[in-house]
Design an enzyme around this catalytic site. Structure first.
Site, short mmCIF file in Angstrom:
data_model
loop_
_atom_site.label_atom_id
_atom_site.label_comp_id
_atom_site.label_asym_id
_atom_site.label_seq_id
_atom_site.Cartn_x
_atom_site.Cartn_y
_atom_site.Cartn_z
CB CYS A 156 -0.96 -0.11 1.14
SG CYS A 156 -2.32 1.23 0.99
CG ASP A 213 -6.53 -1.19 -5.39
OD1 ASP A 213 -7.37 -0.03 -4.71
OD2 ASP A 213 -5.56 -1.34 -5.13
CG HIS A 245 -5.94 -1.53 -1.69
ND1 HIS A 245 -4.71 -0.90 -2.37
CD2 HIS A 245 -5.49 -0.85 -0.43
CE1 HIS A 245 -3.88 -0.36 -1.88
NE2 HIS A 245 -4.41 -0.28 -0.32
#
Length: 276
Positions: A156, A213, A245
């Site tokens: 991330c 995502d 995600h």
């Protein structure tokens, strides 16, 4: 580029022992690595203006270990990131996750995502690059690490940093970026984003992204792919069509076991084939 403050800062707390408050409740699918055969725990990394805490895991015997930097999500160096370090140590690496937000605040104690994002938004890329340079030096000097065999992986927020650090430090042999943001507005603290450094990239980076995502549009992934065609690095992007995600985050509902396992196998192969 933002300048690092020269002000000395004082440690007020170390790493969290468990999971960040904001990610409760924790999924039953959470992976926990057996620490037997490892040296694992918190260390202090000397940096430009003091020290920062980091989680270090390494085999309990041997030396000259290849080094992998592990870069956190926005939730800090909590139990998930610490376990990723242990998984890598089981493979024979010294894996180190420095707490990148340490000067700005302890995000592990915050429950509000908006408050966490406020802390993270204050972290200058220049500070991160400098801290990672210091971590590499520490690994070589204090953790039996071989900095000639240096890798980096991040998740991330850390995925974005993986791309940037691979461009910053040509000593990196390979990087694996998990769903890191690729495109963004330039600012004083974040002057460049991965797409801005793509054509000049010299280090092989593998990007792992989810087709579903909602925070990283597929068109930005395709833009990055296009830009990477002009670089001298053997860079590659893999998109898992049905993955959201944070599909590797086994402590969260977003976890997708099949894609996470495939990505991890790709990570292992990527580091091996590129000399890490």
């Amino acid at each position: 580029m933002a300048k690092l403050t020269r002000r000395k800062f004082i440690a007020v707390s170390g790493l969290t022992a468990g999971f960040a408050i904001a990610v409760q409740p924790i999924s039953a699918k959470t992976i926990t690595t057996d620490p037997q055969g490892l040296i694992a725990g918190e260390v202090k990394i000397p940096v430009a203006d003091g020290t920062i805490p980091a989680f270090r895991a390494m085999p309990d015997s041997g030396e000259n270990f290849p080094v992998i930097l592990v870069i956190q999500e926005i939730f800090g160096v909590h139990a998930y990131i610490q376990d990723v370090c242990c998984r890598l140590a089981k493979l024979g690496y010294v894996a180190i996750a420095p707490e990148m937000f340490y000067r700005q605040g302890d995000v592990s104690k915050l429950s509000d995502i908006a408050e966490i994002r406020k802390v993270v938004s204050k972290v200058p890329d220049a500070q991160v690059m400098s801290d990672l340079d210091a971590t590499v030096a520490w690994a070589a000097n204090s953790a039996k690490g071989n900095s000639d065999r240096l890798g980096i992986t991040g998740f991330c927020w850390g995925g974005r940093i993986t791309w940037l650090y691979a461009a910053h430090n040509p000593q990196v042999k390979a990087g694996v970026a998990w769903y890191g943001k690729l495109v963004g507005e330039a600012s004083e603290l974040t002057p460049k984003h991965p797409i801005d450094i793509a054509k000049a990239l010299q280090v092989p980076v593998l990007g792992l992204y989810g087709g579903k995502d909602t925070g990283i549009p597929l068109d930005t992934v395709e833009q990055m792919r296009e830009q990477l065609k002009g670089c001298n690095a053997n860079a590659e992007i893999v998109v898992y069509p049905d993955a959201p995600h944070a599909f590797h985050a086994d402590y969260r509902p977003s976890y997708r076991q099949k894609e996470a396992k495939d990505g991890w196998n790709r990570l292992k192969a990527w580091f091996k084939q590129n000399g890490v």
